[in-house]
Motif scaffolding. Structure first.
Motif, PDB file in Angstrom:
ATOM      1  N   MET A 164     -19.406  57.286   3.120  1.00  0.00           N
ATOM      2  CA  MET A 164     -20.535  57.285   2.192  1.00  0.00           C
ATOM      3  C   MET A 164     -19.980  57.031   0.793  1.00  0.00           C
ATOM      4  O   MET A 164     -19.157  57.798   0.295  1.00  0.00           O
ATOM      5  CB  MET A 164     -21.274  58.626   2.232  1.00  0.00           C
ATOM      6  CG  MET A 164     -22.329  58.792   1.135  1.00  0.00           C
ATOM      7  SD  MET A 164     -23.642  57.529   1.158  1.00  0.00           S
ATOM      8  CE  MET A 164     -24.541  58.032   2.628  1.00  0.00           C
ATOM      9  N   VAL A 165     -20.402  55.942   0.183  1.00  0.00           N
ATOM     10  CA  VAL A 165     -19.948  55.572  -1.158  1.00  0.00           C
ATOM     11  C   VAL A 165     -20.986  56.015  -2.184  1.00  0.00           C
ATOM     12  O   VAL A 165     -22.171  55.695  -2.062  1.00  0.00           O
ATOM     13  CB  VAL A 165     -19.730  54.047  -1.270  1.00  0.00           C
ATOM     14  CG1 VAL A 165     -19.298  53.676  -2.685  1.00  0.00           C
ATOM     15  CG2 VAL A 165     -18.700  53.578  -0.254  1.00  0.00           C
ATOM     16  N   THR A 166     -20.543  56.769  -3.181  1.00  0.00           N
ATOM     17  CA  THR A 166     -21.417  57.165  -4.286  1.00  0.00           C
ATOM     18  C   THR A 166     -20.923  56.493  -5.554  1.00  0.00           C
ATOM     19  O   THR A 166     -19.752  56.632  -5.923  1.00  0.00           O
ATOM     20  CB  THR A 166     -21.409  58.690  -4.496  1.00  0.00           C
ATOM     21  OG1 THR A 166     -21.890  59.341  -3.327  1.00  0.00           O
ATOM     22  CG2 THR A 166     -22.297  59.072  -5.676  1.00  0.00           C
ATOM     23  N   ILE A 167     -21.802  55.740  -6.197  1.00  0.00           N
ATOM     24  CA  ILE A 167     -21.486  55.139  -7.492  1.00  0.00           C
ATOM     25  C   ILE A 167     -22.138  56.018  -8.549  1.00  0.00           C
ATOM     26  O   ILE A 167     -23.359  56.195  -8.557  1.00  0.00           O
ATOM     27  CB  ILE A 167     -21.990  53.695  -7.568  1.00  0.00           C
ATOM     28  CG1 ILE A 167     -21.321  52.851  -6.470  1.00  0.00           C
ATOM     29  CG2 ILE A 167     -21.705  53.094  -8.946  1.00  0.00           C
ATOM     30  CD1 ILE A 167     -21.853  51.437  -6.372  1.00  0.00           C
ATOM     31  N   LEU A 168     -21.321  56.574  -9.417  1.00  0.00           N
ATOM     32  CA  LEU A 168     -21.766  57.622 -10.336  1.00  0.00           C
ATOM     33  C   LEU A 168     -21.480  57.226 -11.778  1.00  0.00           C
ATOM     34  O   LEU A 168     -20.338  56.944 -12.140  1.00  0.00           O
ATOM     35  CB  LEU A 168     -21.037  58.924  -9.991  1.00  0.00           C
ATOM     36  CG  LEU A 168     -21.216  60.121 -10.920  1.00  0.00           C
ATOM     37  CD1 LEU A 168     -22.641  60.644 -10.829  1.00  0.00           C
ATOM     38  CD2 LEU A 168     -20.220  61.214 -10.563  1.00  0.00           C
ATOM     39  N   SER A 169     -22.516  57.209 -12.607  1.00  0.00           N
ATOM     40  CA  SER A 169     -22.295  57.004 -14.040  1.00  0.00           C
ATOM     41  C   SER A 169     -22.189  58.367 -14.723  1.00  0.00           C
ATOM     42  O   SER A 169     -22.820  59.338 -14.296  1.00  0.00           O
ATOM     43  CB  SER A 169     -23.431  56.182 -14.649  1.00  0.00           C
ATOM     44  OG  SER A 169     -24.631  56.943 -14.717  1.00  0.00           O
ATOM     45  N   PHE A 170     -21.395  58.435 -15.788  1.00  0.00           N
ATOM     46  CA  PHE A 170     -21.230  59.707 -16.494  1.00  0.00           C
ATOM     47  C   PHE A 170     -20.772  59.465 -17.924  1.00  0.00           C
ATOM     48  O   PHE A 170     -20.386  58.339 -18.292  1.00  0.00           O
ATOM     49  CB  PHE A 170     -20.206  60.596 -15.766  1.00  0.00           C
ATOM     50  CG  PHE A 170     -18.769  60.153 -15.933  1.00  0.00           C
ATOM     51  CD1 PHE A 170     -17.962  60.733 -16.906  1.00  0.00           C
ATOM     52  CD2 PHE A 170     -18.233  59.143 -15.152  1.00  0.00           C
ATOM     53  CE1 PHE A 170     -16.641  60.320 -17.077  1.00  0.00           C
ATOM     54  CE2 PHE A 170     -16.918  58.727 -15.316  1.00  0.00           C
ATOM     55  CZ  PHE A 170     -16.120  59.319 -16.287  1.00  0.00           C
ATOM     56  N   ASP A 179     -15.386  65.582  -8.586  1.00  0.00           N
ATOM     57  CA  ASP A 179     -15.261  65.035  -7.234  1.00  0.00           C
ATOM     58  C   ASP A 179     -14.978  63.537  -7.221  1.00  0.00           C
ATOM     59  O   ASP A 179     -15.007  62.906  -6.164  1.00  0.00           O
ATOM     60  CB  ASP A 179     -16.529  65.318  -6.427  1.00  0.00           C
ATOM     61  CG  ASP A 179     -17.779  64.705  -7.062  1.00  0.00           C
ATOM     62  OD1 ASP A 179     -17.728  64.350  -8.255  1.00  0.00           O
ATOM     63  OD2 ASP A 179     -18.807  64.600  -6.360  1.00  0.00           O
ATOM     64  N   ALA A 180     -14.665  62.952  -8.385  1.00  0.00           N
ATOM     65  CA  ALA A 180     -14.444  61.508  -8.474  1.00  0.00           C
ATOM     66  C   ALA A 180     -13.140  61.109  -7.794  1.00  0.00           C
ATOM     67  O   ALA A 180     -12.107  61.754  -7.964  1.00  0.00           O
ATOM     68  CB  ALA A 180     -14.434  61.067  -9.930  1.00  0.00           C
ATOM     69  N   ASP A 181     -13.190  60.041  -7.003  1.00  0.00           N
ATOM     70  CA  ASP A 181     -11.987  59.466  -6.405  1.00  0.00           C
ATOM     71  C   ASP A 181     -11.415  58.362  -7.295  1.00  0.00           C
ATOM     72  O   ASP A 181     -10.203  58.221  -7.417  1.00  0.00           O
ATOM     73  CB  ASP A 181     -12.318  58.887  -5.026  1.00  0.00           C
ATOM     74  CG  ASP A 181     -12.759  59.952  -4.039  1.00  0.00           C
ATOM     75  OD1 ASP A 181     -11.931  60.805  -3.688  1.00  0.00           O
ATOM     76  OD2 ASP A 181     -13.938  59.942  -3.641  1.00  0.00           O
ATOM     77  N   LEU A 182     -12.297  57.578  -7.877  1.00  0.00           N
ATOM     78  CA  LEU A 182     -11.900  56.514  -8.798  1.00  0.00           C
ATOM     79  C   LEU A 182     -12.666  56.703 -10.102  1.00  0.00           C
ATOM     80  O   LEU A 182     -13.886  56.892 -10.075  1.00  0.00           O
ATOM     81  CB  LEU A 182     -12.219  55.132  -8.214  1.00  0.00           C
ATOM     82  CG  LEU A 182     -11.566  54.775  -6.870  1.00  0.00           C
ATOM     83  CD1 LEU A 182     -12.125  53.437  -6.372  1.00  0.00           C
ATOM     84  CD2 LEU A 182     -10.060  54.686  -7.022  1.00  0.00           C
ATOM     85  N   VAL A 183     -11.973  56.659 -11.230  1.00  0.00           N
ATOM     86  CA  VAL A 183     -12.619  56.814 -12.535  1.00  0.00           C
ATOM     87  C   VAL A 183     -12.376  55.559 -13.365  1.00  0.00           C
ATOM     88  O   VAL A 183     -11.223  55.174 -13.595  1.00  0.00           O
ATOM     89  CB  VAL A 183     -12.083  58.056 -13.294  1.00  0.00           C
ATOM     90  CG1 VAL A 183     -12.731  58.149 -14.675  1.00  0.00           C
ATOM     91  CG2 VAL A 183     -12.347  59.325 -12.497  1.00  0.00           C
TER      92      VAL A 183
END
Length: 288
Positions: A164-170, A179-183
């Motif tokens: 499950m891929v989550t694309i997260l803006s912050f 919980d970020a894997d890639l920043v």
């Protein structure tokens, strides 16, 4: 006949998944005693049976050995039953929080401590999780998103892997997601916050999107990022990773990161056999 065994961590969403499968036309049975599983499989598979889709819920109980259930499932597969195992899971802290909110007693928490019950259950279910056909992590999954995943697997019959891929803006000013894997840092792009007409808008507005993506650097960045993610995802799947969080950050999490996260989502959503969702963590917070 399609025979799905729904199991997993207590609090992981097994009951919800069974209800959704029932809505999708499955004949569902929950909490059947382990000793009756083989007899149940025989009955629903009898010639002339009108049942074509079955979902059986199995979970850990303090008064029975789950190893017995695992052996029975292996025996049924060896006999020729085409069993599919759906494993519902979530992070330990989320499972504990769900139990405390409902004030339920965990089936393996003999001394009343939910934490101990969750850890004991994970040890018991370790092998069946490894051998599951589908693993759905509901840690950050909305009910609607869970239904979409189940429909994709059991209604649309799409090819599936458990990622499950989550694309997260912050916004960096609000902290990097734990919980970020890639920043990815997109503060190198001009900030719409300093444009009066865009200051009070967000990356959800077309005017801001057009402004941010109007810079050649933004377009080139997105092309390179898309290529990198497309390279990484199959390799993560191969290694058994089931959750990937790609965090894209700007200063306040309202303009640049929201725009680019949305753009990446559009480019990735139809390109792979994996679940994908988009979340904007800080879009409604104050600041730039």
């Amino acid at each position: 006949m399609r025979f799905v065994v729904v199991t997993g961590m207590s609090g992981g969403g097994k009951s919800t998944a069974l209800k959704m499968l029932e809505d999708a036309g499955f004949y569902c049975v929950d909490n059947l005693p382990v000793s009756l599983v083989e007899k149940f499989a025989e009955l629903v598979s009898m010639p002339g049976s009108e049942v074509s889709k079955v979902a059986l819920g199995l979970d850990v109980r303090s008064d029975q050995s789950f190893e017995d259930a695992t052996k029975i499932l292996e025996s049924l597969k060896a006999t020729g039953y085409a069993l599919e195992i759906l494993f519902m899971d979530a992070d330990e802290n989320v499972l504990i929080k769900r139990y405390k909110e409902t004030r339920r007693v965990h089936p393996l928490a003999l001394d009343g401590r939910v934490e101990d019950g969750v850890r004991a259950e994970r040890r018991v279910l370790e092998n069946i999780r490894k051998n599951a056909d589908y693993v759905i992590d509901t840690t950050d999954l909305l009910t609607r998103e869970l239904k979409e995943e189940l429909d994709r697997i059991f209604v649309e019959n799409a090819e599936y892997n458990s990622l499950m891929v989550t694309i997260l803006s912050f916004g960096f000013k609000h902290g990097i997601p734990s919980d970020a894997d890639l920043v990815l840092d997109v503060r190198f792009l001009p900030n719409p916050f300093y444009i009066e007409d865009l200051k009070h808008k967000t990356g959800l507005d077309k005017e801001v999107q057009d402004y941010v993506m109007g810079f050649p650097e933004a377009v080139e960045f997105m092309e390179k990022l898309t290529d990198m993610i497309q390279f990484l995802v199959p390799n993560y799947v191969k290694e058994g990773k089931y959750r990937l969080v790609i965090a894209i950050g700007c200063t306040g999490g309202k303009h640049r990161s929201v725009t680019l996260a949305g753009e990446l989502y559009k480019r990735m959503k139809d390109r792979g056999k994996y679940g994908i969702k988009l979340h904007h963590r800080d879009v409604n917070k104050q600041g730039k």
